[in-house]
Design a protein around this motif. Structure first.
Motif, PDB file in Angstrom:
ATOM      1  N   VAL A  55       0.843  -1.208   0.000  1.00  0.00           N
ATOM      2  CA  VAL A  55       0.000   0.000   0.000  1.00  0.00           C
ATOM      3  C   VAL A  55       0.871   1.249   0.000  1.00  0.00           C
ATOM      4  O   VAL A  55       0.610   2.211  -0.735  1.00  0.00           O
ATOM      5  N   ALA A  56       1.920   1.221   0.822  1.00  0.00           N
ATOM      6  CA  ALA A  56       2.826   2.374   0.904  1.00  0.00           C
ATOM      7  C   ALA A  56       3.489   2.638  -0.444  1.00  0.00           C
ATOM      8  O   ALA A  56       3.567   3.790  -0.907  1.00  0.00           O
ATOM      9  N   GLU A  57       3.962   1.578  -1.091  1.00  0.00           N
ATOM     10  CA  GLU A  57       4.640   1.727  -2.381  1.00  0.00           C
ATOM     11  C   GLU A  57       3.671   2.156  -3.477  1.00  0.00           C
ATOM     12  O   GLU A  57       4.023   2.953  -4.343  1.00  0.00           O
ATOM     13  N   GLU A  58       2.442   1.634  -3.429  1.00  0.00           N
ATOM     14  CA  GLU A  58       1.429   2.011  -4.426  1.00  0.00           C
ATOM     15  C   GLU A  58       0.998   3.467  -4.280  1.00  0.00           C
ATOM     16  O   GLU A  58       0.577   4.096  -5.256  1.00  0.00           O
ATOM     17  N   SER A  59       1.107   3.995  -3.053  1.00  0.00           N
ATOM     18  CA  SER A  59       0.730   5.403  -2.832  1.00  0.00           C
ATOM     19  C   SER A  59       1.860   6.363  -3.195  1.00  0.00           C
ATOM     20  O   SER A  59       1.751   7.570  -3.004  1.00  0.00           O
ATOM     21  N   GLY A  60       2.963   5.803  -3.706  1.00  0.00           N
ATOM     22  CA  GLY A  60       4.067   6.637  -4.183  1.00  0.00           C
ATOM     23  C   GLY A  60       5.167   6.875  -3.170  1.00  0.00           C
ATOM     24  O   GLY A  60       6.108   7.625  -3.425  1.00  0.00           O
ATOM     25  N   LEU A  61       5.070   6.240  -1.998  1.00  0.00           N
ATOM     26  CA  LEU A  61       6.097   6.413  -0.975  1.00  0.00           C
ATOM     27  C   LEU A  61       7.255   5.460  -1.232  1.00  0.00           C
ATOM     28  O   LEU A  61       7.058   4.327  -1.670  1.00  0.00           O
TER      29      LEU A  61
END
Length: 389
Positions: free
Chosen positions: A245-251
């Motif tokens: 989720v973190a990576e998908e949100s651009g983080l």
């Protein structure tokens, strides 16, 4: 300025000195100060403030104090910022007692401190692990007529949690909210992290739910806290879902994110995935000593000591924890000779060793070797310590 026929003044040189300080150039800061004097421009309080700040920043507290005395001798009246710079610089350079002495001396001469001054000293006391003195100064701030602000409360809260005064830390967080101060993600993550360390997972979940309910945009530090919460609860699937989720949100996940996950995998006994994740970390150009230490400790606990030794010898960097884990587990496996060699290597490398590790090795050698062998090893340990003194 020269081409335009404009003469530089004290403000010009103060700006140049400030730029030199930000640019990490102490010598240029001094050069600007000297040029100003040569041109007959009289330095003001801000000139000295910048110079003092630069000296503290580069670890020269004695010189900074000398410049502060020069201000007084030249009848330049220091401002509130001057005092704050002095106290902050002394605290940051490990002279918290001197900062408090200066603070008390100034008070006796009619100086009225502001909240920022109290915050500087409270932070310095926290970092010096003087919890009782920190709370006394906080009470003094409350009685002084000045009000604590969000920085005061956050600093105190972290200090309480660090010294395992969980209840007091939660009380401060509650007081902070009740007084209407803006409490941010950092405050919530600090509280959640403290609750997790104390094993109060249900309370931590309530704070997480409230964070999500009021619509906070999570940053990577927040995700790390949540991932750590699920890892500690043994819910690795949830932890990896949060990573996605973190990576998908651009983080962009940092080394702490991966270290938390590796530690979670190790604690679950999943050494295959833990090693795979360490290799993935290395392929991204990250070298995480903490992750390797967790992996080695897990291998030892699962009985794979020889493989742990292979990993140990492949490591470019090692610390006291790396050696201690292996020495401790080798002694448990009654492999005292190898444990003694590693213990001696760690001392020669200038690393600190635990008394318990040294005791375990000595006792093991006493059981399996001759008295002469033990005495010889003790002599080697003393020599290694002397060489690294």
């Amino acid at each position: 300025m020269k081409e335009a026929g404009v003469s530089p003044n004290v403000v010009t040189y103060n700006s140049l000195m400030a730029g030199a300080t930000r640019g990490h150039t102490l010598s240029k800061c001094f050069d600007m100060f000297e040029v100003m004097l040569e041109m007959g421009i009289v330095p003001d309080a801000w000139s000295y403030n910048t110079l003092i700040h630069c000296l503290f920043k580069y670890g020269q507290p004695d010189e900074a104090y000398r410049v502060f005395n020069d201000i007084l001798l030249q009848n330049i009246y220091p401002c509130q910022t001057t005092y704050n710079i002095m106290m902050n610089g002394l605290c940051r350079n490990g002279y918290i007692k001197n900062a408090l002495i200066l603070f008390r001396n100034l008070e006796r001469h009619g100086y009225i401190p502001e909240t920022m001054t109290f915050n500087i000293l409270i932070n310095g006391l926290c970092k010096s692990e003087k919890w009782k003195d920190t709370m006394k100064l906080f009470e003094e701030l409350q009685q002084s007529g000045f009000s604590p602000n969000a920085i005061t409360y956050t600093t105190l809260m972290k200090c309480c949690f660090k010294h395992k005064h969980l209840r007091k830390g939660l009380e401060i967080f509650s007081e902070m909210k009740n007084k209407g101060y803006a409490y941010d993600l950092f405050s919530y993550c600090t509280v959640i992290g403290a609750l997790l360390k104390s094993g109060r997972t249900q309370e931590a979940n309530k704070y997480v739910a409230f964070m999500i309910k009021i619509g906070y945009q999570l940053d990577i530090a927040s995700y790390n806290t949540l991932i750590n919460m699920h890892c500690k609860a043994g819910k690795l699937e949830n932890a990896f879902n949060l990573l996605n989720v973190a990576e998908e949100s651009g983080l962009e996940c940092d080394i702490y994110t991966h270290t938390i996950l590796i530690d979670g995998l190790c604690k679950a006994g999943n050494i295959v995935d833990a090693e795979r994740h360490i290799n993935h970390l290395n392929s991204m150009g990250f070298y995480c000593l903490v992750a390797f230490n967790c992996f080695i400790d897990t291998l030892c606990k699962l009985g794979h000591i020889d493989y742990a030794l292979q990993v140990f010898h492949s490591m470019d960097v090692k610390d006291s924890f790396t050696y201690s884990s292996l020495v401790h587990n080798l002694c448990k496996a009654r492999r005292y000779r190898l444990a003694s060699e590693l213990l001696l290597s760690s001392i020669k490398a200038g690393l600190k060793i635990l008394k318990s590790d040294k005791k375990a090795v000595f006792e093991g050698l006493t059981l399996t070797g001759s008295v002469k062998d033990v005495q010889t090893f003790k002599l080697k340990v003393r020599v290694a310590k002397l060489l690294n003194y």
